[in-house]
Design an enzyme around this catalytic site. Structure first.
Site, PDB file in Angstrom:
ATOM      1  N   LYS A 172       0.892  -1.290   0.075  1.00 34.14           N
ATOM      2  CA  LYS A 172      -0.076  -0.026  -0.002  1.00 34.14           C
ATOM      3  C   LYS A 172       0.904   1.303  -0.011  1.00 34.14           C
ATOM      4  CE  LYS A 172      -4.005  -2.275   1.810  1.00 34.14           C
ATOM      5  NZ  LYS A 172      -5.527  -1.892   2.348  1.00 34.14           N
ATOM      6  N   TYR A 189     -11.717  -3.960  -5.773  1.00 40.44           N
ATOM      7  CA  TYR A 189     -12.391  -3.548  -4.545  1.00 40.44           C
ATOM      8  C   TYR A 189     -13.872  -3.900  -4.684  1.00 40.44           C
ATOM      9  CZ  TYR A 189      -8.379  -2.452  -1.358  1.00 40.44           C
ATOM     10  OH  TYR A 189      -7.390  -2.753  -0.587  1.00 40.44           O
ATOM     11  N   PHE A 232     -16.784   3.804   2.596  1.00 47.38           N
ATOM     12  CA  PHE A 232     -15.477   4.039   2.619  1.00 47.38           C
ATOM     13  C   PHE A 232     -14.787   3.854   1.282  1.00 47.38           C
ATOM     14  CE2 PHE A 232     -14.313  -0.253   3.398  1.00 47.38           C
ATOM     15  CZ  PHE A 232     -15.326  -0.713   4.196  1.00 47.38           C
ATOM     16  N   ARG A 284      -2.019 -13.775   6.187  1.00 47.58           N
ATOM     17  CA  ARG A 284      -3.142 -12.799   6.625  1.00 47.58           C
ATOM     18  C   ARG A 284      -2.770 -12.922   8.373  1.00 47.58           C
ATOM     19  NH1 ARG A 284      -7.104  -9.719   4.225  1.00 47.58           N
ATOM     20  NH2 ARG A 284      -7.889  -9.538   6.163  1.00 47.58           N
ATOM     21  N   THR A 295      -7.546  -5.942  10.313  1.00 44.24           N
ATOM     22  CA  THR A 295      -7.547  -4.914   9.190  1.00 44.24           C
ATOM     23  C   THR A 295      -7.450  -3.516   9.882  1.00 44.24           C
ATOM     24  OG1 THR A 295      -9.426  -6.176   7.983  1.00 44.24           O
ATOM     25  CG2 THR A 295      -9.380  -3.649   7.685  1.00 44.24           C
ATOM     26  N   ARG A 312       0.805  -5.044  10.360  1.00 39.69           N
ATOM     27  CA  ARG A 312      -0.050  -3.957  10.386  1.00 39.69           C
ATOM     28  C   ARG A 312      -0.016  -3.478  11.898  1.00 39.69           C
ATOM     29  NH1 ARG A 312      -5.562  -6.161   7.071  1.00 39.69           N
ATOM     30  NH2 ARG A 312      -4.914  -4.954   5.246  1.00 39.69           N
ATOM     31  N   HIS A 365      -2.063  -5.188   1.151  1.00 40.19           N
ATOM     32  CA  HIS A 365      -3.359  -5.845   1.068  1.00 40.19           C
ATOM     33  C   HIS A 365      -2.926  -7.269   0.738  1.00 40.19           C
ATOM     34  CE1 HIS A 365      -6.898  -7.255  -0.827  1.00 40.19           C
ATOM     35  NE2 HIS A 365      -6.360  -8.039  -1.685  1.00 40.19           N
ATOM     36  N   GLU A 368      -8.160 -12.041  -7.871  1.00 36.05           N
ATOM     37  CA  GLU A 368      -7.395 -10.857  -7.450  1.00 36.05           C
ATOM     38  C   GLU A 368      -6.300 -11.149  -8.531  1.00 36.05           C
ATOM     39  OE1 GLU A 368      -6.840 -10.445  -3.338  1.00 36.05           O
ATOM     40  OE2 GLU A 368      -8.743  -9.530  -3.126  1.00 36.05           O
TER      41      GLU A 368
HETATM   42  P1  TYD Z   1     -11.394  -5.154   3.872  1.00 35.73           P
HETATM   43  O1  TYD Z   1     -11.496  -6.155   2.613  1.00 35.73           O
HETATM   44  O2  TYD Z   1     -12.634  -5.401   4.705  1.00 35.73           O
HETATM   45  O3  TYD Z   1     -10.151  -5.542   5.104  1.00 35.73           O
HETATM   46  P2  TYD Z   1      -8.806  -6.300   4.632  1.00 35.73           P
HETATM   47  O4  TYD Z   1      -7.771  -4.984   3.933  1.00 35.73           O
HETATM   48  O5  TYD Z   1      -8.216  -6.512   6.084  1.00 35.73           O
HETATM   49  O6  TYD Z   1      -8.832  -7.443   3.735  1.00 35.73           O
HETATM   50  O7  TYD Z   1     -11.396  -3.412   3.512  1.00 35.73           O
HETATM   51  C1  TYD Z   1     -10.463  -3.393   2.674  1.00 35.73           C
HETATM   52  C2  TYD Z   1      -9.730  -1.948   2.945  1.00 35.73           C
HETATM   53  O8  TYD Z   1     -10.642  -0.854   3.214  1.00 35.73           O
HETATM   54  C3  TYD Z   1      -9.078  -1.968   4.442  1.00 35.73           C
HETATM   55  O9  TYD Z   1      -7.710  -2.518   4.260  1.00 35.73           O
HETATM   56  C4  TYD Z   1      -8.835  -0.751   4.948  1.00 35.73           C
HETATM   57  C5  TYD Z   1     -10.078   0.015   4.200  1.00 35.73           C
HETATM   58  N1  TYD Z   1     -11.265   0.241   5.343  1.00 35.73           N
HETATM   59  C6  TYD Z   1     -11.731   1.324   5.724  1.00 35.73           C
HETATM   60  O10 TYD Z   1     -11.201   2.386   5.231  1.00 35.73           O
HETATM   61  N2  TYD Z   1     -12.741   1.438   6.688  1.00 35.73           N
HETATM   62  C7  TYD Z   1     -13.311   0.304   7.137  1.00 35.73           C
HETATM   63  O11 TYD Z   1     -14.263   0.320   7.855  1.00 35.73           O
HETATM   64  C8  TYD Z   1     -13.085  -1.124   6.780  1.00 35.73           C
HETATM   65  C9  TYD Z   1     -13.715  -2.074   7.176  1.00 35.73           C
HETATM   66  C10 TYD Z   1     -11.789  -1.206   5.656  1.00 35.73           C
END
Ligand code: TYD
Length: 150
Positions: A11, A51, A59, A94, A100, A111, A127, A138
């Site tokens: 990222k 996404y 968001f 993970r 997250t 993280r 990610h 992906e």
């Molecule tokens: P997500 O796929 O739920 O999490 P991860 O990356 O752990 O698989 O969400 C994608 C990205 O979106 C996450 O890395 C950070 C962002 N995000 C927010 O900004 N606000 C939020 O409330 C959530 C759940 C994610």
């Protein structure tokens, strides 16, 4: 044990802090193989596909802005993408990545260590695919089959 592949994206916070090597070395030390790697200039359409599962969330737009580097004026919309392969690669990655929200991530996770800016969930370092179905989707989005080692 299952042989799996997972997609890793560095990222913009990791790119800006020049932590790509350190992050990659943590994954390598899990015994995973790097079977594809590239630097890519991204566009919004690519991120909307990546996404797709976040479509409709409040968001998603700011996450895409962040991933395109708009948050810190990186010189272009650069992204570094990797495919890692190994036994249970998806869950291993993970686990090392952590929760997250970096404020909730265990301190020994990536993280927890590198994504620790208060009140900013987006700046969470890396990610990594969440499950086998997402990983397949992906990897196919970011890499052509011939760009991945057999
Ligand atoms: P997500 O796929 O739920 O999490 P991860 O990356 O752990 O698989 O969400 C994608 C990205 O979106 C996450 O890395 C950070 C962002 N995000 C927010 O900004 N606000 C939020 O409330 C959530 C759940 C994610």
């Amino acid at each position: 044990m299952r042989m799996e592949q997972t997609l890793i994206l560095m990222k913009p916070d990791t790119i800006q802090k020049r932590l790509i090597g350190i992050v990659l070395s943590r994954f390598e030390s899990l015994g995973l193989d790097i079977v594809a790697a590239k630097a890519v200039v991204t566009n919004r359409a690519l991120w909307e596909q990546h996404y797709a599962n976040l479509k409709g969330t409040p968001f998603v737009d700011s996450v895409i802005d962040f991933m395109m580097g708009n948050f810190n004026n990186l010189p272009d919309h650069r992204m570094y993408a990797f495919v890692l392969r190994g036994e249970n690669a998806i869950s291993k990655v993970r686990t090392v990545l952590g929760a997250t929200n970096p404020e909730k991530a265990e301190p020994w996770t990536l993280r927890g260590q590198f994504g620790c800016i208060k009140n900013d969930v987006m700046q969470n370092a890396v990610h990594a695919s969440g499950n086998a179905e997402d990983a397949a989707r992906e990897i196919a989005l970011w890499f052509k089959p011939e760009e991945i080692l057999p």
